[in-house]
Design an enzyme around this catalytic site. Structure first.
Site, PDB file in Angstrom:
ATOM      1  N   CYS A 148      23.967 -99.938 -82.089  1.00 30.89           N
ATOM      2  CA  CYS A 148      22.814 -99.401 -83.089  1.00 30.89           C
ATOM      3  C   CYS A 148      23.297 -98.989 -84.545  1.00 30.89           C
ATOM      4  O   CYS A 148      24.583 -98.860 -84.678  1.00 30.89           O
ATOM      5  CB  CYS A 148      22.347 -97.938 -82.307  1.00 30.89           C
ATOM      6  SG  CYS A 148      21.528 -98.118 -80.762  1.00 30.89           S
ATOM      7  N   ASP A 183      23.267 -87.494 -79.521  1.00 32.79           N
ATOM      8  CA  ASP A 183      22.228 -88.278 -78.615  1.00 32.79           C
ATOM      9  C   ASP A 183      20.885 -87.643 -78.749  1.00 32.79           C
ATOM     10  O   ASP A 183      19.941 -88.163 -78.319  1.00 32.79           O
ATOM     11  CB  ASP A 183      22.578 -89.012 -77.478  1.00 32.79           C
ATOM     12  CG  ASP A 183      23.925 -89.983 -77.680  1.00 32.79           C
ATOM     13  OD1 ASP A 183      23.696 -90.595 -79.013  1.00 32.79           O
ATOM     14  OD2 ASP A 183      24.425 -90.383 -76.802  1.00 32.79           O
ATOM     15  N   ARG A 241      17.629-100.507 -74.521  1.00 30.74           N
ATOM     16  CA  ARG A 241      19.097-100.481 -74.360  1.00 30.74           C
ATOM     17  C   ARG A 241      19.641 -99.162 -73.385  1.00 30.74           C
ATOM     18  O   ARG A 241      20.636 -99.474 -72.571  1.00 30.74           O
ATOM     19  CB  ARG A 241      19.703-100.076 -75.656  1.00 30.74           C
ATOM     20  CG  ARG A 241      19.404-101.468 -76.680  1.00 30.74           C
ATOM     21  CD  ARG A 241      20.083-100.847 -77.887  1.00 30.74           C
ATOM     22  NE  ARG A 241      21.557-101.173 -77.683  1.00 30.74           N
ATOM     23  CZ  ARG A 241      22.650-101.834 -78.389  1.00 30.74           C
ATOM     24  NH1 ARG A 241      21.923-102.242 -79.662  1.00 30.74           N
ATOM     25  NH2 ARG A 241      23.726-101.939 -78.124  1.00 30.74           N
TER      26      ARG A 241
HETATM   27  C1  UD1 Z   1      29.842 -92.450 -77.355  1.00 32.65           C
HETATM   28  C2  UD1 Z   1      28.311 -92.784 -76.957  1.00 32.65           C
HETATM   29  C3  UD1 Z   1      27.203 -92.602 -77.840  1.00 32.65           C
HETATM   30  C4  UD1 Z   1      27.511 -91.067 -78.362  1.00 32.65           C
HETATM   31  C5  UD1 Z   1      28.825 -90.813 -78.862  1.00 32.65           C
HETATM   32  C6  UD1 Z   1      28.922 -89.560 -79.305  1.00 32.65           C
HETATM   33  C7  UD1 Z   1      28.875 -94.559 -75.112  1.00 32.65           C
HETATM   34  C8  UD1 Z   1      28.803 -95.739 -74.643  1.00 32.65           C
HETATM   35  N1  UD1 Z   1      28.281 -93.980 -76.334  1.00 32.65           N
HETATM   36  O1  UD1 Z   1      29.880 -93.408 -78.424  1.00 32.65           O
HETATM   37  O2  UD1 Z   1      26.047 -92.636 -77.052  1.00 32.65           O
HETATM   38  O3  UD1 Z   1      26.538 -90.898 -79.334  1.00 32.65           O
HETATM   39  O4  UD1 Z   1      29.912 -91.332 -77.891  1.00 32.65           O
HETATM   40  O5  UD1 Z   1      28.895 -88.525 -78.371  1.00 32.65           O
HETATM   41  O6  UD1 Z   1      29.484 -93.665 -74.348  1.00 32.65           O
HETATM   42  N2  UD1 Z   1      35.137 -92.636 -84.811  1.00 32.65           N
HETATM   43  C9  UD1 Z   1      36.210 -93.142 -85.534  1.00 32.65           C
HETATM   44  N3  UD1 Z   1      37.232 -94.077 -85.155  1.00 32.65           N
HETATM   45  C10 UD1 Z   1      37.211 -94.428 -83.883  1.00 32.65           C
HETATM   46  C11 UD1 Z   1      36.243 -94.012 -82.934  1.00 32.65           C
HETATM   47  C12 UD1 Z   1      35.357 -93.143 -83.559  1.00 32.65           C
HETATM   48  O7  UD1 Z   1      36.138 -92.738 -86.760  1.00 32.65           O
HETATM   49  O8  UD1 Z   1      38.306 -95.104 -83.614  1.00 32.65           O
HETATM   50  C13 UD1 Z   1      34.094 -91.782 -85.364  1.00 32.65           C
HETATM   51  C14 UD1 Z   1      32.802 -92.502 -84.974  1.00 32.65           C
HETATM   52  O9  UD1 Z   1      32.464 -93.295 -86.441  1.00 32.65           O
HETATM   53  C15 UD1 Z   1      31.923 -91.329 -84.923  1.00 32.65           C
HETATM   54  C16 UD1 Z   1      32.737 -90.322 -83.951  1.00 32.65           C
HETATM   55  O10 UD1 Z   1      33.973 -90.685 -84.248  1.00 32.65           O
HETATM   56  O11 UD1 Z   1      31.491 -90.997 -86.101  1.00 32.65           O
HETATM   57  C17 UD1 Z   1      32.292 -90.105 -82.619  1.00 32.65           C
HETATM   58  O12 UD1 Z   1      32.436 -91.540 -81.919  1.00 32.65           O
HETATM   59  P1  UD1 Z   1      32.750 -91.413 -80.523  1.00 32.65           P
HETATM   60  O13 UD1 Z   1      32.744 -90.247 -79.965  1.00 32.65           O
HETATM   61  O14 UD1 Z   1      34.086 -92.608 -80.434  1.00 32.65           O
HETATM   62  O15 UD1 Z   1      31.495 -92.440 -79.907  1.00 32.65           O
HETATM   63  P2  UD1 Z   1      31.388 -93.594 -79.018  1.00 32.65           P
HETATM   64  O16 UD1 Z   1      32.472 -93.752 -78.102  1.00 32.65           O
HETATM   65  O17 UD1 Z   1      30.942 -94.896 -80.012  1.00 32.65           O
END
Ligand code: UD1
Length: 406
Positions: free
Chosen positions: A105, A295, A387
């Site tokens: 998204c 979310d 989705r």
């Molecule tokens: C998961 C969920 C999503 C939810 C999110 C936060 C799934 C499939 N998706 O997404 O629905 O909105 O958790 O609860 O489970 N970040 C970094 N570097 C990284 C990884 C993350 O900077 O390597 C940042 C991201 O840009 C974001 C924040 O950390 O700002 C949270 O991301 P993350 O917890 O990793 O979310 P997702 O696993 O992508």
């Protein structure tokens, strides 16, 4: 709206668990798997890797014993963000993984630096060339102590997957605590893994030599549950949610209570009784679990749009997750956004309009707004909604909504 709804299985639990079947290497049967386009995309990846996949309604059978690839095409990776979880699963199984930066998204830049840092800590060689990321282990993956600077859900899952069959012990400090992390650990433990502390900030993974077949039941989707609660709230309805884990909804229940809804909790059930007019809520700040989930932010913004008074909502997780406010304003809402903070002055009613969803939860928020708006609302780009919501329109119709897919 009146009636009861059976809440679907959790998307964010099903996606990493399906990827985890690659690490298991034996047949797995996953029950309560929601029928979503993100699940279809995950199945496409599994099939492209050589897995045998069979689906029967909400049960998915995956046998990854004949896996014959460790590489995921760019087209499949672009389908959704959580495809990055295959990195840890493939490394665990084959010692190699090749993929591109994931899609998903449009809610701001979503880097994977924490995932890559963690893989390097586990002794994995990571190289990036022309957008392709190549991971290769030198010998067996070695357990390590990994501290996350932010409790990323995906990074925590990737570390668990990459280290589940590693030599020695891996400790994740500042791990994400979301219920979906606990569900992944529970699934892997049911296959013989030794993971403790999931759901807390420190997770310890003791590497095992092999994993075994399992049957597993996915937890209910707490975000879908919150969406149906919001539907009841904006329409002054009384709705019972069946098949939920009430504890997973604790971060969102206070804002429903502040808005004047009465919440009654039973075993695996929740009843929401909404007042005629909602009240504004105390300031909401999105945070990692057990804080208020990002979310649910758009969904609660739709509720606040018709509440009596002003609500302030601050988005602290994603950079650009306020685009639904522009669409809500087209429906007569009064929302101003300053950077990542929305100030919502509740209006007496919204007016139906043609609006467009830009991401999954924004789409759901617009449907919620449409339920209580005067006249007809048309929500475009429903592919985003598909989705993450299984038969959203059917479930809403079942409790009295006038909604159809065109
Ligand atoms: C998961 C969920 C999503 C939810 C999110 C936060 C799934 C499939 N998706 O997404 O629905 O909105 O958790 O609860 O489970 N970040 C970094 N570097 C990284 C990884 C993350 O900077 O390597 C940042 C991201 O840009 C974001 C924040 O950390 O700002 C949270 O991301 P993350 O917890 O990793 O979310 P997702 O696993 O992508």
């Amino acid at each position: 709206m009146d009636g009861s709804i059976k809440v679907q299985g959790a998307k964010n639990s099903a996606l990493p668990i399906l990827a985890a079947t690659v690490a298991v290497g034996k047949p797995c049967v996953i029950h309560n798997c929601p029928r979503l386009s993100d699940i279809d995309a995950t199945v496409d990846i599994l099939v492209s890797l050589g897995c045998e996949v069979k689906r029967n309604s909400n049960t998915v059978y995956v046998d990854s014993s004949n896996l014959d690839s460790d590489s995921i095409s760019d087209a499949l990776m672009r389908e959704m963000r959580s495809s990055v979880i295959f990195m840890g699963a493939l490394l665990s199984r084959t010692g190699e993984a090749e993929l591109t930066a994931p899609g998903g998204c449009d809610i701001g830049i979503r880097p994977i630096d924490l995932h890559l840092m963690a893989m390097k800590k586990l002794g994995i060689d990571v190289t990036e060339e022309y957008g392709r990321i190549r991971c290769r282990r030198k010998g067996r993956i070695k357990g390590a102590k990994i501290t996350l600077s932010f409790p990323s859900v995906g990074a925590t899952e990737n570390i668990i997957l990459a280290s589940v069959r590693a030599a020695g012990v891996t400790t994740i400090i500042n791990a994400a605590r979301e219920p979906e992390i606990s569900d992944l650990a529970k699934f892997l433990n049911s296959c013989g893994a030794k993971i403790s502390g999931a759901g807390e900030s420190t997770i310890v993974i003791e590497g095992v030599d092999r994993l075994y077949s399992t049957q597993f039941y996915i937890i209910p989707d707490r975000i879908a549950a919150c969406t149906y609660m919001a539907g009841a709230a904006v329409t002054g309805g009384t709705v019972v949610l069946d098949d939920i884990v009430p504890a997973h909804l604790m971060p969102v229940i206070p804002c429903f209570e502040q808005s004047g809804c009465k919440i009654q909790i039973g075993s695996g059930k929740l009843k929401i009784t909404a007042p005629e007019r909602l009240k504004s809520m105390q300031t909401i700040r999105t945070m990692p679990y057990p804080g208020f989930p990002t979310d649910c932010q758009a969904i609660v913004t739709a509720m606040a749009s018709v509440a009596d008074g002003t609500t302030v909502i601050a988005e602290n997780i994603f950079e650009s997750r306020m685009r639904h406010t522009v669409e809500l304003n087209r429906m007569g809402a009064s929302i101003t956004v300053h950077d990542k903070v929305a100030i919502i002055n509740g209006v007496e009613f919204l007016q139906g309009a043609a609006v467009s969803s830009h991401d999954l939860r924004a789409g759901a928020a617009l449907v919620i707004a449409g339920l209580c708006a005067h006249g007809e609302t048309t929500v475009d780009n429903v592919n985003y909604i598909d989705r993450g919501y299984e038969a959203l329109e059917d479930r809403l119709r079942q409790i009295g909504a006038d909604i159809k897919r065109v």
